[in-house]
Design a protein around this motif. Sequence first.
Motif, PDB file in Angstrom:
ATOM      1  N   VAL A  63      12.165  54.341  16.979  1.00 43.18           N
ATOM      2  CA  VAL A  63      12.937  53.291  17.624  1.00 43.18           C
ATOM      3  C   VAL A  63      12.703  53.438  19.124  1.00 43.18           C
ATOM      4  O   VAL A  63      12.896  54.520  19.681  1.00 43.18           O
ATOM      5  CB  VAL A  63      14.448  53.399  17.323  1.00 43.18           C
ATOM      6  N   GLY A  64      12.246  52.366  19.749  1.00 45.94           N
ATOM      7  CA  GLY A  64      12.055  52.367  21.193  1.00 45.94           C
ATOM      8  C   GLY A  64      13.301  51.837  21.878  1.00 45.94           C
ATOM      9  O   GLY A  64      13.905  50.877  21.414  1.00 45.94           O
ATOM     10  N   ILE A  65      13.687  52.489  22.969  1.00 44.99           N
ATOM     11  CA  ILE A  65      14.797  51.994  23.781  1.00 44.99           C
ATOM     12  C   ILE A  65      14.229  51.688  25.161  1.00 44.99           C
ATOM     13  O   ILE A  65      13.812  52.601  25.883  1.00 44.99           O
ATOM     14  CB  ILE A  65      15.965  52.998  23.846  1.00 44.99           C
ATOM     15  N   ASN A  66      14.181  50.407  25.482  1.00 46.40           N
ATOM     16  CA  ASN A  66      13.575  49.967  26.725  1.00 46.40           C
ATOM     17  C   ASN A  66      14.561  50.067  27.879  1.00 46.40           C
ATOM     18  O   ASN A  66      15.702  49.657  27.760  1.00 46.40           O
ATOM     19  CB  ASN A  66      13.070  48.528  26.587  1.00 46.40           C
ATOM     20  N   MET A  67      14.075  50.609  29.005  1.00 47.78           N
ATOM     21  CA  MET A  67      14.912  50.841  30.173  1.00 47.78           C
ATOM     22  C   MET A  67      14.646  49.827  31.289  1.00 47.78           C
ATOM     23  O   MET A  67      15.113  50.002  32.412  1.00 47.78           O
ATOM     24  CB  MET A  67      14.671  52.263  30.689  1.00 47.78           C
ATOM     25  N   ASP A  68      13.863  48.782  31.009  1.00 49.27           N
ATOM     26  CA  ASP A  68      13.560  47.750  31.999  1.00 49.27           C
ATOM     27  C   ASP A  68      14.736  46.804  32.198  1.00 49.27           C
ATOM     28  O   ASP A  68      15.612  46.701  31.352  1.00 49.27           O
ATOM     29  CB  ASP A  68      12.375  46.886  31.530  1.00 49.27           C
ATOM     30  N   ASP A  69      14.684  46.090  33.301  1.00 49.01           N
ATOM     31  CA  ASP A  69      15.633  45.014  33.547  1.00 49.01           C
ATOM     32  C   ASP A  69      14.850  43.709  33.460  1.00 49.01           C
ATOM     33  O   ASP A  69      14.640  43.016  34.446  1.00 49.01           O
ATOM     34  CB  ASP A  69      16.272  45.181  34.924  1.00 49.01           C
ATOM     35  N   LEU A  70      14.347  43.404  32.258  1.00 51.62           N
ATOM     36  CA  LEU A  70      13.545  42.213  32.016  1.00 51.62           C
ATOM     37  C   LEU A  70      14.274  41.257  31.095  1.00 51.62           C
ATOM     38  O   LEU A  70      15.090  41.681  30.277  1.00 51.62           O
ATOM     39  CB  LEU A  70      12.217  42.585  31.332  1.00 51.62           C
ATOM     40  N   GLU A  71      13.923  39.996  31.191  1.00 48.01           N
ATOM     41  CA  GLU A  71      14.420  39.011  30.236  1.00 48.01           C
ATOM     42  C   GLU A  71      13.932  39.414  28.847  1.00 48.01           C
ATOM     43  O   GLU A  71      12.760  39.804  28.697  1.00 48.01           O
ATOM     44  CB  GLU A  71      13.859  37.628  30.572  1.00 48.01           C
ATOM     45  N   PRO A  72      14.771  39.323  27.828  1.00 47.48           N
ATOM     46  CA  PRO A  72      14.334  39.691  26.480  1.00 47.48           C
ATOM     47  C   PRO A  72      13.074  38.953  26.025  1.00 47.48           C
ATOM     48  O   PRO A  72      12.226  39.531  25.334  1.00 47.48           O
ATOM     49  CB  PRO A  72      15.536  39.346  25.605  1.00 47.48           C
ATOM     50  N   GLN A  73      12.905  37.691  26.420  1.00 47.73           N
ATOM     51  CA  GLN A  73      11.716  36.933  26.025  1.00 47.73           C
ATOM     52  C   GLN A  73      10.450  37.555  26.614  1.00 47.73           C
ATOM     53  O   GLN A  73       9.447  37.713  25.923  1.00 47.73           O
ATOM     54  CB  GLN A  73      11.843  35.461  26.458  1.00 47.73           C
ATOM     55  N   ARG A  74      10.487  37.935  27.889  1.00 47.03           N
ATOM     56  CA  ARG A  74       9.322  38.582  28.522  1.00 47.03           C
ATOM     57  C   ARG A  74       9.027  39.916  27.853  1.00 47.03           C
ATOM     58  O   ARG A  74       7.875  40.268  27.626  1.00 47.03           O
ATOM     59  CB  ARG A  74       9.552  38.786  30.017  1.00 47.03           C
ATOM     60  N   LEU A  75      10.076  40.661  27.545  1.00 43.36           N
ATOM     61  CA  LEU A  75       9.894  41.951  26.886  1.00 43.36           C
ATOM     62  C   LEU A  75       9.334  41.756  25.476  1.00 43.36           C
ATOM     63  O   LEU A  75       8.449  42.500  25.049  1.00 43.36           O
ATOM     64  CB  LEU A  75      11.211  42.715  26.852  1.00 43.36           C
ATOM     65  N   SER A  76       9.812  40.751  24.765  1.00 44.57           N
ATOM     66  CA  SER A  76       9.282  40.453  23.427  1.00 44.57           C
ATOM     67  C   SER A  76       7.796  40.145  23.480  1.00 44.57           C
ATOM     68  O   SER A  76       7.028  40.595  22.626  1.00 44.57           O
ATOM     69  CB  SER A  76      10.017  39.263  22.810  1.00 44.57           C
ATOM     70  N   GLU A  77       7.384  39.379  24.490  1.00 46.39           N
ATOM     71  CA  GLU A  77       5.968  39.053  24.655  1.00 46.39           C
ATOM     72  C   GLU A  77       5.144  40.309  24.912  1.00 46.39           C
ATOM     73  O   GLU A  77       4.058  40.474  24.356  1.00 46.39           O
ATOM     74  CB  GLU A  77       5.789  38.045  25.788  1.00 46.39           C
ATOM     75  N   PHE A  78       5.670  41.209  25.741  1.00 49.25           N
ATOM     76  CA  PHE A  78       4.978  42.460  26.031  1.00 49.25           C
ATOM     77  C   PHE A  78       4.810  43.288  24.759  1.00 49.25           C
ATOM     78  O   PHE A  78       3.725  43.801  24.463  1.00 49.25           O
ATOM     79  CB  PHE A  78       5.748  43.264  27.095  1.00 49.25           C
ATOM     80  N   LEU A 133      14.301  60.441  12.884  1.00 56.99           N
ATOM     81  CA  LEU A 133      14.290  59.325  13.816  1.00 56.99           C
ATOM     82  C   LEU A 133      13.792  59.811  15.172  1.00 56.99           C
ATOM     83  O   LEU A 133      14.352  60.750  15.744  1.00 56.99           O
ATOM     84  CB  LEU A 133      15.694  58.734  13.951  1.00 56.99           C
ATOM     85  N   LEU A 134      12.715  59.192  15.649  1.00 60.33           N
ATOM     86  CA  LEU A 134      12.240  59.473  17.001  1.00 60.33           C
ATOM     87  C   LEU A 134      12.728  58.327  17.879  1.00 60.33           C
ATOM     88  O   LEU A 134      12.329  57.175  17.682  1.00 60.33           O
ATOM     89  CB  LEU A 134      10.719  59.558  17.067  1.00 60.33           C
ATOM     90  N   VAL A 135      13.624  58.640  18.803  1.00 64.93           N
ATOM     91  CA  VAL A 135      14.149  57.657  19.743  1.00 64.93           C
ATOM     92  C   VAL A 135      13.369  57.842  21.038  1.00 64.93           C
ATOM     93  O   VAL A 135      13.422  58.902  21.659  1.00 64.93           O
ATOM     94  CB  VAL A 135      15.660  57.849  19.975  1.00 64.93           C
ATOM     95  N   ASN A 136      12.625  56.808  21.420  1.00 62.90           N
ATOM     96  CA  ASN A 136      11.727  56.875  22.563  1.00 62.90           C
ATOM     97  C   ASN A 136      12.213  55.953  23.673  1.00 62.90           C
ATOM     98  O   ASN A 136      12.284  54.742  23.498  1.00 62.90           O
ATOM     99  CB  ASN A 136      10.309  56.481  22.117  1.00 62.90           C
ATOM    100  N   PHE A 137      12.574  56.540  24.824  1.00 61.29           N
ATOM    101  CA  PHE A 137      12.985  55.777  26.002  1.00 61.29           C
ATOM    102  C   PHE A 137      11.743  55.467  26.822  1.00 61.29           C
ATOM    103  O   PHE A 137      10.964  56.370  27.142  1.00 61.29           O
ATOM    104  CB  PHE A 137      13.983  56.589  26.836  1.00 61.29           C
ATOM    105  N   TRP A 138      11.563  54.198  27.187  1.00 55.34           N
ATOM    106  CA  TRP A 138      10.339  53.776  27.853  1.00 55.34           C
ATOM    107  C   TRP A 138      10.596  52.558  28.743  1.00 55.34           C
ATOM    108  O   TRP A 138      11.663  51.949  28.691  1.00 55.34           O
ATOM    109  CB  TRP A 138       9.273  53.438  26.813  1.00 55.34           C
ATOM    110  N   ALA A 139       9.566  52.210  29.550  1.00 50.12           N
ATOM    111  CA  ALA A 139       9.623  51.016  30.389  1.00 50.12           C
ATOM    112  C   ALA A 139       8.212  50.449  30.539  1.00 50.12           C
ATOM    113  O   ALA A 139       7.223  51.181  30.427  1.00 50.12           O
ATOM    114  CB  ALA A 139      10.202  51.343  31.765  1.00 50.12           C
ATOM    115  N   THR A 140       8.129  49.164  30.811  1.00 52.14           N
ATOM    116  CA  THR A 140       6.827  48.510  30.943  1.00 52.14           C
ATOM    117  C   THR A 140       6.074  48.956  32.196  1.00 52.14           C
ATOM    118  O   THR A 140       4.854  48.869  32.246  1.00 52.14           O
ATOM    119  CB  THR A 140       6.981  46.970  30.982  1.00 52.14           C
ATOM    120  N   TRP A 141       6.776  49.442  33.210  1.00 55.03           N
ATOM    121  CA  TRP A 141       6.157  49.875  34.457  1.00 55.03           C
ATOM    122  C   TRP A 141       5.698  51.332  34.413  1.00 55.03           C
ATOM    123  O   TRP A 141       5.176  51.848  35.393  1.00 55.03           O
ATOM    124  CB  TRP A 141       7.115  49.676  35.638  1.00 55.03           C
TER     125      TRP A 141
END
Length: 155
Positions: A66-81, A32-40
């Motif tokens: 498995v990506g673990i997102n560290m943004d503070d975004l609405e889930p809908q916006r993140l899903s679109e990204f 399992l590769l757990v990847n911490f990331w953000a859209t910025w």
Amino acid sequence: MLFAPAVQAVDVTLPDLAGRDRSLSEFRGKWLLVNFWATWCPPCIAEMPELELFHLAHKERDAQVVGINMDDLEPQRLSEFVEEMFISYPILLAPVDGYTPLGRVAALPTSLLISPEGEIVSRHVGSLTAGMIEQLIERGAGIRAGKTTEAGVVQ
């Protein structure tokens, strides 16, 4: 990149983009590769196609991303990204303060390699390619089998 003696991973449970709780233990039996990331984060975005290539090549056999997102975004916006980036691997949501059940994430991207038994065998800060992930797994397998030298060379 840091290789250390295997450390038992906590069974982390975080929400996915649909709000369902997902546990890393769902993926036991595979690397399992757990990847911490953000859209910025430009390096995070740059490595996403490589993570997707690796995921597609291995998900049915021996490894999962498995990506673990560290943004503070609405889930809908993140899903679109995620959809715009053509990402098919699971994305989970983490607290944005940098503290996770797997330890503090001080820089992005950061990836953890977890063995099929659930042990953290390496931590990598910075972008990865599909080939680098395969090398991490090879070294991790060597460490688990006691066949790797201190320099990380598989014997």
